[in-house]
Write an enzyme that holds these catalytic residues in place. Structure first.
Site, PDB file in Angstrom:
ATOM      1  CB  CYS A  32      -0.958   0.016   1.192  1.00  0.00           C
ATOM      2  SG  CYS A  32      -0.144  -0.173   2.792  1.00  0.00           S
ATOM      3  CG  HIS A 310      -4.018   0.537   4.670  1.00  0.00           C
ATOM      4  ND1 HIS A 310      -3.426  -0.278   3.728  1.00  0.00           N
ATOM      5  CD2 HIS A 310      -5.163   1.019   4.090  1.00  0.00           C
ATOM      6  CE1 HIS A 310      -4.175  -0.299   2.637  1.00  0.00           C
ATOM      7  NE2 HIS A 310      -5.227   0.483   2.827  1.00  0.00           N
TER       8      HIS A 310
END
Length: 367
Positions: A32, A310
């Site tokens: 990510c 994330h």
């Protein structure tokens, strides 16, 4: 993203930008950090255009040796020329190349998006510089030309030639000047340094403007930190400050949200609320001329600590704001950008905080 893609197309309807593509990127195990940065760079229109131009030139010239630049150019080309307007793309070849060339990104651990952005831009510059040198060397056919080539780095007046400027430099590079004023003789010593992004210290309930002001604030050098003045030929008290000598076309601001805490013997994430405006005036430049910028992308860190979490990205494209979370893409309202400023309290359930900001200088492009 089949359902999400069709939903996005329906929500834009007739307003779907001509020739634009909105694709999510597949995650290959904690990639990510890579996907969020790629989305921000893809919607940095001048950078994308020049990368696509590079790809077209090299494709017509024949098969180029694969490197990070060719993989990135191929990825952007495949997305921009896709027959569908929305969908999911797997940047497998690019990620494999990143992992092959840098062992830091080989594992499946959480990585830092800012470190990846810095690494990527510097590698692109290195490749372009080597290609430029290779092209120059190939034109030097005679021994006479080769003997003169050793002197090419110097101008007629004996000063060194300006370094080769790539289109990466033209987009992202700015110049800082470090000014030190001796408090005894008032002599000012200035030293220039280039940057691709500004890393700013942050404080609770502050703004980008105040962070920039602190970045350029005057610091007094005294006691053990005295400055050696060449004119006085001795250590003297001095005042030091950093100013922006040349503002870049694309201003990348990195908020230093991860701070090493000695008492904890580890890094801690600062969830501080830092307001980043949609329109920014840069007024701490050497010329004291305001440079106006518009926000077009934000890389957001989600999570409470530096070693896990994330990354997602927010992007402005053709006056619409989009939210990219790996494979998923959706439209968001402009006001939603404010939810990523950070928390005004030390402990909050909201862990989605703006981390890297991308601003484009007014007049340099259309959004």
């Amino acid at each position: 993203m089949g359902a999400n893609g069709s939903k996005l197309e329906k929500s834009l309807g007739d307003q779907f930008p001509e020739g634009e593509r909105y694709f999510g990127l597949e995650n290959f195990g904690n990639t990510c950090y890579c996907n969020s940065v790629l989305q921000a760079l893809y919607f940095c229109v001048p950078f994308r255009d020049q990368l696509l131009e590079y790809y077209a030139d090299n494709k017509s010239a024949g098969e180029a040796e694969e490197n990070l630049l060719t993989c990135l150019a191929e990825l952007f080309s495949m997305i921009s020329s896709h027959k569908k307007k929305t969908g999911v793309f797997a940047p497998k070849r690019f990620v494999q190349r990143v992992r092959k060339e840098n062992e830091s990104f080989r594992g499946y651990m959480h990585q830092d998006a800012h470190e990846f952005l810095n690494y990527l831009l510097n590698v692109l510059v290195d490749i372009l510089e080597k290609e430029s040198k290779g092209a120059k060397d190939s034109t030097e056919t005679s021994s006479l030309e080769k003997s003169v080539a050793g002197q090419d780095d110097f101008k007629a007046n004996g000063t060194q030639k300006e370094p080769f400027v790539t289109w990466v430099h033209k987009n992202f590079q700015g110049i800082l000047t470090n000014e030190t004023r001796c408090l005894r003789c008032e002599t000012v010593t200035a030293r220039d340094e280039t940057f691709f992004d500004l890393s700013l210290d942050i404080e609770q309930n502050s703004s980008i403007t105040s962070c920039l002001k602190n970045f350029s604030s005057t610091e007094t050098l005294n006691a053990e930190d005295k400055f050696f003045c060449d004119k006085c030929c001795s250590l003297q008290e001095a005042q030091k400050r950093m100013k922006i000598k040349k503002a870049p076309h694309i201003l990348v601001i990195h908020l230093k949200r991860f701070k090493y805490m000695e008492q904890l013997n580890r890094y801690k994430k600062l969830s501080y609320r830092v307001v980043f405006p949609l329109e920014l005036k840069l007024n701490n430049t050497v010329e004291n001329e305001d440079s106006e910028y518009s926000l077009f992308a934000v890389v957001v860190h989600v999570g409470s600590g530096p070693n896990h979490g994330h990354y997602v990205s927010l992007v402005k494209s053709h006056n619409h704001w989009l939210f990219f979370d790996d494979e998923n893409v959706e439209m968001i309202d402009e006001s939603a950008v404010q939810t990523f400023f950070g928390s005004s309290q030390e402990y909050s359930s909201n862990t989605d905080h703006g981390y890297i900001l991308f601003y484009e200088r007014a007049g340099d492009g259309k959004r």
